[in-house]
Motif scaffolding. Sequence first.
Motif, short mmCIF file in Angstrom:
data_model
loop_
_atom_site.label_atom_id
_atom_site.label_comp_id
_atom_site.label_asym_id
_atom_site.label_seq_id
_atom_site.Cartn_x
_atom_site.Cartn_y
_atom_site.Cartn_z
N SER A 352 38.82 24.17 -12.61
CA SER A 352 40.03 23.91 -11.82
C SER A 352 39.74 24.08 -10.33
CB SER A 352 41.15 24.85 -12.26
OG SER A 352 40.77 26.20 -12.09
N ARG A 353 38.88 25.06 -10.00
CA ARG A 353 38.62 25.34 -8.59
C ARG A 353 38.04 24.09 -7.91
NH1 ARG A 353 35.37 27.54 -4.63
NH2 ARG A 353 36.36 29.28 -3.52
N THR A 354 37.03 23.48 -8.52
CA THR A 354 36.38 22.34 -7.90
C THR A 354 37.23 21.07 -8.03
OG1 THR A 354 34.28 23.38 -8.43
CG2 THR A 354 34.19 21.09 -7.74
N PHE B 3 29.10 21.73 -15.02
CA PHE B 3 28.76 20.32 -14.84
C PHE B 3 29.18 19.88 -13.44
CE2 PHE B 3 29.39 21.04 -19.38
CZ PHE B 3 28.12 20.70 -19.83
N ILE B 4 28.99 20.81 -12.48
CA ILE B 4 29.45 20.60 -11.12
C ILE B 4 28.25 20.58 -10.18
CG2 ILE B 4 30.73 21.70 -9.23
CD1 ILE B 4 32.60 22.81 -11.48
N GLY B 5 28.22 19.60 -9.29
CA GLY B 5 27.17 19.54 -8.29
C GLY B 5 27.78 19.76 -6.92
N LEU B 6 27.76 21.02 -6.46
CA LEU B 6 28.43 21.35 -5.20
C LEU B 6 27.75 22.57 -4.60
CD1 LEU B 6 31.02 20.92 -3.37
CD2 LEU B 6 32.09 22.68 -4.77
N SER B 7 27.23 22.43 -3.39
CA SER B 7 26.60 23.59 -2.74
C SER B 7 27.63 24.31 -1.88
CB SER B 7 25.44 23.12 -1.86
OG SER B 7 25.95 22.41 -0.73
N ARG B 8 27.31 25.56 -1.50
CA ARG B 8 28.22 26.33 -0.64
C ARG B 8 28.43 25.62 0.70
NH1 ARG B 8 29.78 31.35 -1.94
NH2 ARG B 8 28.82 32.27 -3.78
N ASP B 9 27.35 25.03 1.19
CA ASP B 9 27.44 24.32 2.46
C ASP B 9 28.40 23.13 2.35
OD1 ASP B 9 26.67 23.45 5.10
OD2 ASP B 9 25.56 21.85 4.05
N GLU B 10 28.29 22.40 1.23
CA GLU B 10 29.19 21.25 1.03
C GLU B 10 30.64 21.73 0.92
OE1 GLU B 10 26.33 18.05 -1.33
OE2 GLU B 10 27.09 19.81 -2.39
N GLU B 11 30.83 22.82 0.20
CA GLU B 11 32.19 23.33 0.05
C GLU B 11 32.78 23.68 1.43
OE1 GLU B 11 32.94 26.29 -2.98
OE2 GLU B 11 34.55 27.17 -1.78
N ARG B 12 31.97 24.30 2.27
CA ARG B 12 32.41 24.65 3.63
C ARG B 12 32.81 23.38 4.39
NH1 ARG B 12 35.11 28.17 4.88
NH2 ARG B 12 36.20 26.62 6.10
N ARG B 13 31.96 22.36 4.32
CA ARG B 13 32.25 21.11 5.03
C ARG B 13 33.54 20.48 4.51
NH1 ARG B 13 26.86 18.50 3.66
NH2 ARG B 13 27.99 16.53 3.93
N MET B 14 33.74 20.57 3.20
CA MET B 14 34.95 19.96 2.62
C MET B 14 36.20 20.72 3.08
SD MET B 14 33.37 19.17 -1.15
CE MET B 14 34.77 18.32 -1.91
N LEU B 15 36.13 22.05 3.09
CA LEU B 15 37.29 22.83 3.55
C LEU B 15 37.58 22.53 5.02
CD1 LEU B 15 36.59 26.22 1.72
CD2 LEU B 15 38.41 24.59 1.20
N ASP B 16 36.52 22.41 5.82
CA ASP B 16 36.71 22.07 7.24
C ASP B 16 37.40 20.71 7.37
OD1 ASP B 16 35.56 24.42 7.94
OD2 ASP B 16 33.60 23.56 8.49
#
Lengths: 501, 445
Positions: A352-354, B3-16
């Motif tokens: 859900s988070r992602t 089954f998720i492809g997401l780095s911390r850096d990408e998450e930061r960019r997305m939130l920004d």
Amino acid sequence: MTMTRRLLIEQGGPGHRGPSLPSCDVPERPLAEHLPGARLRRDLRLPQVSEPEVVRHFIELSTLNHHIDRGLYPLGSCTMKHNPKLNDEIAGLPGFALAHPLAGDEASQGALRVIAELQKTLAEITGFSAVTTQPAAGAQGETTGLLMIRAWHRSRGEGDQRRKVIVPDSAHGTNPASVNLVGYETVTVASEVHAMVDPNALRAALDDRTAAVMLTLPNTLGLFEPRIREIIWLAHEAGAQVYMDGANLNALVGLVRPGELGFDLMHINLHKTFSTPHGGGGPGAGPVAVAAHLEPFLPVPVIEEQGGTLRLTSDRPRSVGRVHSFNGNFGILLRGLVYMSTLGPPGLREVSRTAILNANYLMRRLAKTYELPHPEHCMHEFVLSGRGLRKSGVKTLDVAKRLLDFGVHAPTVYFPLIVDEALMIEPTETETLDRLDHFAAAMERIAKEAEENPKMLLDAPHTTPVSRLDEGRAARELILHWGGGAPRAAQAPAPGAPTRA
Amino acid sequence: MSFIGLSRDEERRMLDAIGVPRYEDLLAAIPKEVVLDRDLAVPGPLPEIDSRRRFGEWARANDADHAISFMGGGLYDHYIPAALNAIAMRSEFATAYTPYQPEVAQGSLTAIFEFQSMIVELTGTEVANASLYDGATAAVEAALLARHQTGRARIVVAGAIHPHTIDVLRTYLEQDVTVVADRGGQCAAEDLKSALGSDVAAVLYQHPNFFGLLESPQTIHALAHETGALAVAICDPISLALLEPPGASGADIVVGEGQSLGNPPSFGGPLLGFFGCKQSLVRRMPGRIAAQTVDRHGRRGFVLTLQTREQHIRREKATSNICTNQGLLALRATIYLGLLGKLGLTEVAELCVQKAHHAASLAAALPGFKLAHGGPFFREFVLECPGDAADVVRAARAKAILPGVDLGQFRSEWRKWLLVAVTEQRSAAEIDRWAEALRASGGRS
């Protein structure tokens, strides 16, 4: 040189055949002696095609499909996420695939353990006390849930009186159709300006004839109803049960448990939230989770554990009865359980988070190009409106068709009904930032094309195996099988779609 | 595992890009007190290796893992050609959605059109849909259609119909279901006649019936039509390779369970409900329908049609609430029928008849065993055991044989009855082993 694509019946012919069967190794007698008095068939017009050509036929058909393993599939409310391959392999183990539902409990302990574990896991995820895994899909889950609600009202002497079900105008079409199926009457309440259920409208619609309120959470605009507990309280005060359509559970897994919000029951689409393949239109599975007071009404059979042995029992006098030939879509239930145990607690929370992060990212980027009627943060999906394109003579449908040229599937269009020219987009958690950016870039380019060259959209798609199909003609001619109408292709396949040489 | 492809850096960019400082800001609409503040208490995470071990143990705990099957009662152990699995498990079919964008779904749509064509041919009807959940709910949909078409309420169920089908009909239709019991295993015309009346919307019968026996379709159709009811046949598709299709002798609707067409029993699901009917009923037909049309270049293509019957357009006025159906199983049935074809399917059906009759004659010669009914049967028959069928099952299981369905699980008066199905898969040697297991168990009871 290309070959035209033909239906199976237009290939091969007498003298062609597929895999052979063993010769008869028991004493044979003429059929007429075994089947005295039976009227037998004169002819059987099925294909006569060699195995290699049957294989080629279906492999070629397969190349004409878009699918999640090929690219983004952002259909809102459908949760097109990655389908892990392990799930299919485990469902194909002979001990599961060949298990017969009438073999008896002793012969089926492994299969019964799978069902029992799944019921326990779904109860924990949803916060309810019991689960039936009998319903074959979401709509049958709705039917089963409404039957349980009806049985509950009857048990309280209010069965004849309470026959109305309140459904918001943003609901899936299955909700009112299921209400009708159990003999109830749908009362539609209009959403308020923020697309939420209007507590005043709900209060006005609720009375002592209301059997239930059906709500989708988050709603079909992807918005979490902030006053959900007040809404449920209002319904309960009026003596109604509150059903949750669980189509959008992907937004809540590991985050919010619907049972704790006060819902009385919900269905779960394993083929959405829990990764089982959609199969080009099914099979799915639509388990229903219920609060304790509805447990006696669960459909039969139910599983009981006695001294370490699991048993199916139908000895439940208050049950609504049986809803499926055997044990629901076991092979799908099994795939769902494999997925849940693969992820475990941390993985389920990440779902859900992602999903929420991906949807919000895409929504904010696309809101610069397309109209966003409801600007709140969304949950797992969001709805844009294509009405701004009208000035260029372009509709949402044309955007959808043009998207197909970019290797992505179109979003859900023209739903929910409360948004004009709706584009309902659900990227799911299994898409990467790269994929989201590719999709957004395609949407942005299409918006630009709409202004500069609308014909590009009106004539789309351009790169698909066929161009836009004439649905009106299909409905007028009603050619529904290969012997129907005037199958010109059977005689003259010439103008059929060319295959790649 | 995820089954998720997401780095911390990408998450930061997305939130920004979204314009929020913290992820939790996205959840502002959710009341704090309902946000789960603990991990779910569920098993896992399990790496693939551990998953295989856990589920592999459960798979081996089912007799099906190693036993020879004589099981029937609606689901059958027919051979599934190797080419079928290779094709049907392709992602292009398995991971596609319902074909709502036909330009990128011609694979699924063409296959649905071919499926409908094959069901029309097998059942002798004029139109067929893209599938329903299973045989029992297909019977319910037929009953509901008949009620709308006739404006009548009562459904008569004639002869030996699968008890689960009757259960499901009663769940949906409650007291409007009248059961006319079989006489000696089959529907008796005089019993059916006396149950009919001007309030009957449809007569449902099963052919071959639950006990494996053939009914007299044309007699039942005629009786139903005399009172203005629709005639609904519930059929097994393999048997229809040999038997006259019910549509040809007047059935208005033919439904059934299509599992035997290339689908494993899978502990009772997913299954394949099929539905064929007369052209005049097409606008009341439930479920999805594919139709032939052309694209803008005049090339043949296929689309879903008559969608105004369906829930997503028609809402509470829809002919049915079905949405997701059994698409992948319908595809498997289409591939199965394509591979076997006219000759192969006929041979499968003939082998079933020969082997079932051979097995029945062996068993009937065993001391204490006899056939429960005298009528003609197709692929399965009821064997009356000297004692409880449950004891026979227990003894045979110890020899890795599932000898048939203990009918005592349905009704106590059937407790001596074993419903035995013999498919083309069973060799003469396996049938001998089965008969020997019966003989050994019979001696003990």
